[in-house]
Design a protein around this motif. Structure first.
Motif, PDB file in Angstrom:
ATOM      1  N   SER A 164       0.833  -1.209   0.000  1.00  0.00           N
ATOM      2  CA  SER A 164       0.000   0.000   0.000  1.00  0.00           C
ATOM      3  C   SER A 164       0.869   1.261   0.000  1.00  0.00           C
ATOM      4  O   SER A 164       0.567   2.241  -0.677  1.00  0.00           O
ATOM      5  CB  SER A 164      -0.920  -0.013   1.234  1.00  0.00           C
ATOM      6  N   ILE A 167       2.083   2.928  -3.209  1.00  0.00           N
ATOM      7  CA  ILE A 167       1.072   3.681  -3.959  1.00  0.00           C
ATOM      8  C   ILE A 167       0.740   5.007  -3.256  1.00  0.00           C
ATOM      9  O   ILE A 167       0.496   6.018  -3.896  1.00  0.00           O
ATOM     10  CB  ILE A 167      -0.229   2.846  -4.085  1.00  0.00           C
ATOM     11  N   THR A 168       0.742   4.971  -1.920  1.00  0.00           N
ATOM     12  CA  THR A 168       0.292   6.162  -1.161  1.00  0.00           C
ATOM     13  C   THR A 168       1.430   7.026  -0.642  1.00  0.00           C
ATOM     14  O   THR A 168       1.217   8.198  -0.323  1.00  0.00           O
ATOM     15  CB  THR A 168      -0.545   5.732   0.064  1.00  0.00           C
ATOM     16  N   GLN A 216      -5.413   8.829   0.063  1.00  0.00           N
ATOM     17  CA  GLN A 216      -5.196   9.198  -1.344  1.00  0.00           C
ATOM     18  C   GLN A 216      -3.893   8.587  -1.840  1.00  0.00           C
ATOM     19  O   GLN A 216      -2.913   8.506  -1.104  1.00  0.00           O
ATOM     20  CB  GLN A 216      -5.095  10.725  -1.485  1.00  0.00           C
ATOM     21  N   SER A 217      -3.887   8.172  -3.086  1.00  0.00           N
ATOM     22  CA  SER A 217      -2.651   7.656  -3.669  1.00  0.00           C
ATOM     23  C   SER A 217      -1.768   8.819  -4.128  1.00  0.00           C
ATOM     24  O   SER A 217      -2.244   9.931  -4.319  1.00  0.00           O
ATOM     25  CB  SER A 217      -2.984   6.765  -4.870  1.00  0.00           C
ATOM     26  N   THR A 218      -0.484   8.521  -4.274  1.00  0.00           N
ATOM     27  CA  THR A 218       0.419   9.499  -4.902  1.00  0.00           C
ATOM     28  C   THR A 218       0.879   8.972  -6.258  1.00  0.00           C
ATOM     29  O   THR A 218       1.372   9.707  -7.091  1.00  0.00           O
ATOM     30  CB  THR A 218       1.659   9.763  -4.018  1.00  0.00           C
ATOM     31  N   GLU A 222      -3.139  11.452  -7.888  1.00  0.00           N
ATOM     32  CA  GLU A 222      -3.794  11.568  -6.579  1.00  0.00           C
ATOM     33  C   GLU A 222      -5.280  11.230  -6.630  1.00  0.00           C
ATOM     34  O   GLU A 222      -6.031  11.548  -5.715  1.00  0.00           O
ATOM     35  CB  GLU A 222      -3.588  12.987  -6.038  1.00  0.00           C
ATOM     36  N   TYR A 224      -6.793   8.251  -6.654  1.00  0.00           N
ATOM     37  CA  TYR A 224      -7.240   6.918  -6.267  1.00  0.00           C
ATOM     38  C   TYR A 224      -7.294   6.735  -4.757  1.00  0.00           C
ATOM     39  O   TYR A 224      -6.313   6.990  -4.052  1.00  0.00           O
ATOM     40  CB  TYR A 224      -6.329   5.852  -6.892  1.00  0.00           C
ATOM     41  N   THR A 226      -7.095   4.539  -1.649  1.00  0.00           N
ATOM     42  CA  THR A 226      -6.305   3.318  -1.462  1.00  0.00           C
ATOM     43  C   THR A 226      -6.422   2.804  -0.043  1.00  0.00           C
ATOM     44  O   THR A 226      -6.279   3.570   0.918  1.00  0.00           O
ATOM     45  CB  THR A 226      -4.816   3.588  -1.798  1.00  0.00           C
TER      46      THR A 226
END
Length: 460
Positions: A164, A167-168, A216-218, A222, A224, A226
């Motif tokens: 995770s 992605i974040t 929020q994803s990075t 931004e 998605y 997660t």
């Protein structure tokens, strides 16, 4: 019009999969990858973290290029008991050591001598003594065996949370990973065990983030939502918890057959721990009593032996039909339950059975399943007693085995026994956990297909 989907990465020891579920929880896209394992500094095989990381990015890019889908959220379910040691930028500092890696006896003795003995720790952490499979012991080992790496570690993340974090960009712990035979969690006090604090390891365990929440994803942008990632055994239970409110046991069958009872909150006893019981924590932080049996592995080994002896193919035994005449040879005249209750736990050992004693391979196979169901009866009863469970749901390989399912219905005559089938239970669980954040539709009522098995023998 693009289909709104959730992307779930389901990372097993062998296969790494990406699934896209639509809002009705139907799989609309699937991709599988397998990687060649790498080796750690001791020459032991371990997961290739860099391949894993790049595969996630490649898969996401592939889906983003596909104009059919609109990704609304992302989550992960992975195997547990594996720690990724990262620096302050989230970069791994060491290999992802295999949870089957042998644990040094001297270090194990040092740990248990210091903190109250094996029994004491096992009871309070609901973790049988499992060496490297107790992931907290991996962190303890890192501190004492690799102090130069340990000094650089910002966080020790369980594998779902590491996935995770790529992605974040955010580092967290999750209760389903911490609460799974790690030696880290005190089930009595609902907090980290005191040894974690005394060893000053608490700060290395990132802040706990709720399994049903999102960030929020990075990457890749931004947009998605997660999830924090979930331990696969706990994830597989989520669709059942959401679909059924009456007490049940989930018997998840594979290499290990794990009986999960979310409706048994009685603390584990030393005797239960000795018999390979443990506790998981659900994504809502509730204890789930579980028992383990290595039945899938035994089945695989013995089927090979039967096939070799009778010169047949292993695949034949996937479709063997129940033959009551063959079984009647082993069934008592009265109640099968009462008969099983008179036997010692290690009464059957099929590996020592001489296959020349059987007329043919089908007779041998029936007897193998009979012995496995006895062991399963013993294991499941450990988490069943003193609860008001009225249903057993069996998923995985044995749910498709007619002989196994019919015998199970015989040994639990007061309980409804169902074969349950669901497309990709662990992935579905990781999607359902964050349902409220990405999906405006209600949860579908047909996520799980059930088939009731009734005892084929009246005199029970």
């Amino acid at each position: 019009m693009k289909i709104p989907v959730i992307a779930i990465f389901d990372i097993g020891k062998t296969n790494k999969k990406l699934f896209l579920f639509d809002e009705d929880y139907k799989i609309v896209f699937e991709r599988t990858a397998r990687f060649i394992e790498t080796k750690d500094e001791d020459g032991d095989t371990c997961e290739n973290l860099e391949s894993l990381r790049l595969s996630v990015f490649d898969s996401l890019h592939e889906v983003l290029r596909n104009k059919q889908f609109d990704i609304k959220a992302i989550n992960f379910s992975t195997y547990g008991a594996s720690l990724v040691y990262v620096d302050e930028n989230g970069k791994p500092l060491a290999p992802l050591y295999n949870y089957l890696k042998e644990y040094p006896e001297a270090l194990k003795k040092q740990f248990y001598d210091t903190y109250g003995g094996e029994k004491e720790i096992a009871v309070s952490t609901a973790s049988p003594v499992l060496g490297s499979l107790n992931s907290g012991m991996q962190l303890y080992r890192m501190k004492y065996e690799k102090p130069e790496i340990f000094a650089q570690v910002k966080y020790a993340l369980h594998l779902p949370q590491y996935m995770s974090s790529i992605i974040t960009g955010k580092m967290h712990s999750d209760i389903t990973s911490i609460g799974c035979h790690t030696n880290l969690w005190n089930f009595e006090k609902q907090n980290y065990h005191e040894w974690v604090t005394k060893e000053r390891l608490e700060d290395m365990l990132a802040p706990i983030f709720s399994g049903d929440d999102v960030m929020q994803s990075t990457f890749p942008s931004e947009n998605y939502l997660t999830g924090v990632g979930l331990h696969d055994s706990s994830a597989a239970l989520i669709p059942y918890l959401e679909s059924f409110k009456e007490p049940f046991i989930l018997l998840s069958t594979g290499t290990w057959c794990i009986s999960l009872n979310p409706f048994n909150s009685v603390p584990l006893t030393k005797e239960e721990l000795d018999k390979d019981c443990l506790c998981y924590l659900s994504f809502q932080g509730k204890p789930i009593k579980a028992s383990r049996l290595f039945a899938g592995f035994e089945h695989e080994q013995e089927v090979k032996r039967i096939a070799e002896h009778f010169e047949t193919s292993v695949g034949k035994y996937k479709t063997v039909k129940l033959d009551l005449n063959l079984l009647s040879e082993y069934l008592p005249k009265g109640s099968l339950v009462k008969y099983f209750d008179t036997l010692e736990e290690n009464h059957f050992d099929f590996s020592k059975v001489n296959l020349t004693d059987f007329e043919d391979d089908v007779a041998a196979y029936h007897y193998l399943i009979f012995t496995l169901v006895f062991k399963q009866y013993v294991a499941t009863t450990l988490v069943l007693k003193n609860t008001s469970v009225k249903r057993i749901f069996v998923d995985g390989g044995f749910s498709k085995n007619q002989i196994f399912m019919n015998l199970l219905a015989m040994v639990f005559p007061e309980i409804e026994v169902y074969a349950a089938s669901m497309a990709q239970a662990t992935s579905m669980g990781a999607a359902v956990a964050i349902h409220k954040h990405w999906n405006k539709k209600p949860l579908p009522t047909d996520m799980i297909a059930l088939k009731l098995f009734v005892s084929p023998v009246k005199n029970n």
